[in-house]
Design a protein around this motif. Sequence first.
Motif, PDB file in Angstrom:
ATOM      1  N   TRP A  29      56.470  42.945  51.084  1.00 53.99           N
ATOM      2  CA  TRP A  29      55.334  43.022  51.671  1.00 53.99           C
ATOM      3  C   TRP A  29      54.428  43.640  50.724  1.00 53.99           C
ATOM      4  O   TRP A  29      52.915  43.504  51.145  1.00 53.99           O
ATOM      5  CB  TRP A  29      55.200  44.964  52.296  1.00 53.99           C
ATOM      6  CG  TRP A  29      54.587  45.441  53.376  1.00 53.99           C
ATOM      7  CD1 TRP A  29      54.353  45.124  54.141  1.00 53.99           C
ATOM      8  CD2 TRP A  29      53.672  46.518  52.937  1.00 53.99           C
ATOM      9  NE1 TRP A  29      53.137  46.083  54.913  1.00 53.99           N
ATOM     10  CE2 TRP A  29      52.751  46.937  54.181  1.00 53.99           C
ATOM     11  CE3 TRP A  29      53.333  47.182  51.687  1.00 53.99           C
ATOM     12  CZ2 TRP A  29      52.032  47.971  53.777  1.00 53.99           C
ATOM     13  CZ3 TRP A  29      52.871  47.917  51.901  1.00 53.99           C
ATOM     14  CH2 TRP A  29      52.130  47.877  52.244  1.00 53.99           C
ATOM     15  N   ILE A  30      53.807  44.197  49.622  1.00 56.65           N
ATOM     16  CA  ILE A  30      52.671  44.075  49.042  1.00 56.65           C
ATOM     17  C   ILE A  30      52.671  42.335  48.812  1.00 56.65           C
ATOM     18  O   ILE A  30      51.097  42.436  48.266  1.00 56.65           O
ATOM     19  CB  ILE A  30      53.359  45.004  47.213  1.00 56.65           C
ATOM     20  CG1 ILE A  30      53.501  46.730  47.731  1.00 56.65           C
ATOM     21  CG2 ILE A  30      52.416  44.515  46.272  1.00 56.65           C
ATOM     22  CD1 ILE A  30      54.007  47.414  46.925  1.00 56.65           C
ATOM     23  N   ASN A  31      53.079  42.249  48.215  1.00 59.04           N
ATOM     24  CA  ASN A  31      52.415  40.144  48.171  1.00 59.04           C
ATOM     25  C   ASN A  31      52.187  39.801  48.931  1.00 59.04           C
ATOM     26  O   ASN A  31      51.094  39.494  48.802  1.00 59.04           O
ATOM     27  CB  ASN A  31      53.861  39.358  47.088  1.00 59.04           C
ATOM     28  CG  ASN A  31      54.688  40.170  45.733  1.00 59.04           C
ATOM     29  OD1 ASN A  31      53.868  39.821  45.502  1.00 59.04           O
ATOM     30  ND2 ASN A  31      55.890  39.811  46.158  1.00 59.04           N
ATOM     31  N   SER A  32      52.745  40.081  50.422  1.00 59.69           N
ATOM     32  CA  SER A  32      51.496  39.667  51.418  1.00 59.69           C
ATOM     33  C   SER A  32      50.435  40.312  51.607  1.00 59.69           C
ATOM     34  O   SER A  32      49.603  38.989  51.412  1.00 59.69           O
ATOM     35  CB  SER A  32      52.118  40.095  52.478  1.00 59.69           C
ATOM     36  OG  SER A  32      52.090  39.615  53.945  1.00 59.69           O
ATOM     37  N   LYS A  33      49.841  41.308  51.208  1.00 59.59           N
ATOM     38  CA  LYS A  33      48.792  42.147  52.026  1.00 59.59           C
ATOM     39  C   LYS A  33      48.124  41.748  50.328  1.00 59.59           C
ATOM     40  O   LYS A  33      47.005  41.942  50.272  1.00 59.59           O
ATOM     41  CB  LYS A  33      48.870  44.411  51.566  1.00 59.59           C
ATOM     42  CG  LYS A  33      50.203  44.549  52.103  1.00 59.59           C
ATOM     43  CD  LYS A  33      48.932  44.358  54.107  1.00 59.59           C
ATOM     44  CE  LYS A  33      50.112  45.338  54.994  1.00 59.59           C
ATOM     45  NZ  LYS A  33      49.208  45.043  56.581  1.00 59.59           N
ATOM     46  N   GLU A  34      48.637  41.739  48.660  1.00 58.58           N
ATOM     47  CA  GLU A  34      48.168  41.200  48.254  1.00 58.58           C
ATOM     48  C   GLU A  34      47.094  39.420  48.261  1.00 58.58           C
ATOM     49  O   GLU A  34      45.942  39.545  47.737  1.00 58.58           O
ATOM     50  CB  GLU A  34      48.611  41.239  47.036  1.00 58.58           C
ATOM     51  CG  GLU A  34      48.621  43.095  46.178  1.00 58.58           C
ATOM     52  CD  GLU A  34      49.580  42.426  44.552  1.00 58.58           C
ATOM     53  OE1 GLU A  34      50.411  41.718  44.292  1.00 58.58           O
ATOM     54  OE2 GLU A  34      49.418  43.545  44.001  1.00 58.58           O
ATOM     55  N   SER A  35      47.921  38.937  48.773  1.00 50.84           N
ATOM     56  CA  SER A  35      47.443  38.113  48.777  1.00 50.84           C
ATOM     57  C   SER A  35      46.849  37.546  49.850  1.00 50.84           C
ATOM     58  O   SER A  35      45.249  36.584  49.960  1.00 50.84           O
ATOM     59  CB  SER A  35      48.998  36.716  49.114  1.00 50.84           C
ATOM     60  OG  SER A  35      49.586  36.711  48.363  1.00 50.84           O
ATOM     61  N   GLU A  36      46.032  38.447  50.973  1.00 48.02           N
ATOM     62  CA  GLU A  36      44.888  39.005  51.563  1.00 48.02           C
ATOM     63  C   GLU A  36      44.479  39.318  51.626  1.00 48.02           C
ATOM     64  O   GLU A  36      43.346  38.774  51.079  1.00 48.02           O
ATOM     65  CB  GLU A  36      45.735  39.637  53.359  1.00 48.02           C
ATOM     66  CG  GLU A  36      46.706  39.321  53.930  1.00 48.02           C
ATOM     67  CD  GLU A  36      47.117  40.213  55.001  1.00 48.02           C
ATOM     68  OE1 GLU A  36      46.251  40.669  54.964  1.00 48.02           O
ATOM     69  OE2 GLU A  36      48.233  39.941  55.417  1.00 48.02           O
ATOM     70  N   PHE A  37      43.958  40.040  50.464  1.00 46.35           N
ATOM     71  CA  PHE A  37      42.830  40.355  49.767  1.00 46.35           C
ATOM     72  C   PHE A  37      42.129  39.788  49.086  1.00 46.35           C
ATOM     73  O   PHE A  37      41.612  39.510  49.151  1.00 46.35           O
ATOM     74  CB  PHE A  37      43.392  42.051  48.808  1.00 46.35           C
ATOM     75  CG  PHE A  37      42.315  42.400  48.417  1.00 46.35           C
ATOM     76  CD1 PHE A  37      41.137  43.510  49.044  1.00 46.35           C
ATOM     77  CD2 PHE A  37      42.444  42.558  46.153  1.00 46.35           C
ATOM     78  CE1 PHE A  37      40.343  44.241  47.777  1.00 46.35           C
ATOM     79  CE2 PHE A  37      41.476  42.362  45.982  1.00 46.35           C
ATOM     80  CZ  PHE A  37      40.420  43.947  46.212  1.00 46.35           C
ATOM     81  N   PHE A  38      43.067  39.168  48.240  1.00 51.62           N
ATOM     82  CA  PHE A  38      42.250  37.911  47.023  1.00 51.62           C
ATOM     83  C   PHE A  38      41.916  36.848  47.391  1.00 51.62           C
ATOM     84  O   PHE A  38      40.939  36.042  47.334  1.00 51.62           O
ATOM     85  CB  PHE A  38      43.437  38.003  45.794  1.00 51.62           C
ATOM     86  CG  PHE A  38      43.724  38.724  45.104  1.00 51.62           C
ATOM     87  CD1 PHE A  38      42.519  39.467  44.373  1.00 51.62           C
ATOM     88  CD2 PHE A  38      45.166  39.368  45.091  1.00 51.62           C
ATOM     89  CE1 PHE A  38      42.691  40.168  43.259  1.00 51.62           C
ATOM     90  CE2 PHE A  38      44.916  40.974  44.306  1.00 51.62           C
ATOM     91  CZ  PHE A  38      43.978  41.254  43.031  1.00 51.62           C
ATOM     92  N   LYS A  39      42.297  35.971  48.958  1.00 52.73           N
ATOM     93  CA  LYS A  39      41.924  35.011  49.301  1.00 52.73           C
ATOM     94  C   LYS A  39      40.820  34.670  49.581  1.00 52.73           C
ATOM     95  O   LYS A  39      39.948  33.835  48.829  1.00 52.73           O
ATOM     96  CB  LYS A  39      42.291  35.027  51.256  1.00 52.73           C
ATOM     97  CG  LYS A  39      42.821  33.644  51.167  1.00 52.73           C
ATOM     98  CD  LYS A  39      43.174  33.308  52.707  1.00 52.73           C
ATOM     99  CE  LYS A  39      44.710  33.245  52.101  1.00 52.73           C
ATOM    100  NZ  LYS A  39      45.558  32.941  53.207  1.00 52.73           N
TER     101      LYS A  39
END
Length: 145
Positions: A29-39
Amino acid sequence: MGDIAKDINSKFPNNRIKAHINIRYTANWINSKESEFFKPYGISPQQYNILRILRGSGDKIKVQTVKNRMIERAPNATRLMDKLLEKNLIERTRCEEDRRVVYVNITEEGLLLLSEIDQSFNLSLLKNLTDEEAKQLSDLLDKIR
């Protein structure tokens, strides 16, 4: 506030198995949220990690040192660095004495990007935890390892 049993519609034979699944589920879940943030910044969470390592080193360091310090031991770390190089966020130089050794350092452009990210990257993922709970969680995760 979610409960892992409800979130994945599952029952667990004991609390250790429940905790294990919960750690993996939450990490994903954290990985997914971070990927969204950095995109929007055009980098991945792993590339952000590389840039932070280079900023923290203060000077050029060996590629192998960067790989050893990464949170996620990425087998594709060299490719991640290639992409950062293409974006002019890092520089690479070969050691004169030993051509097999490669050094990397962060560029001014890389430092500017990190500065921009620092202003908007908050720890909202952990907003439901008090400071004491965050310390306790960190201590428990250390204890697991």
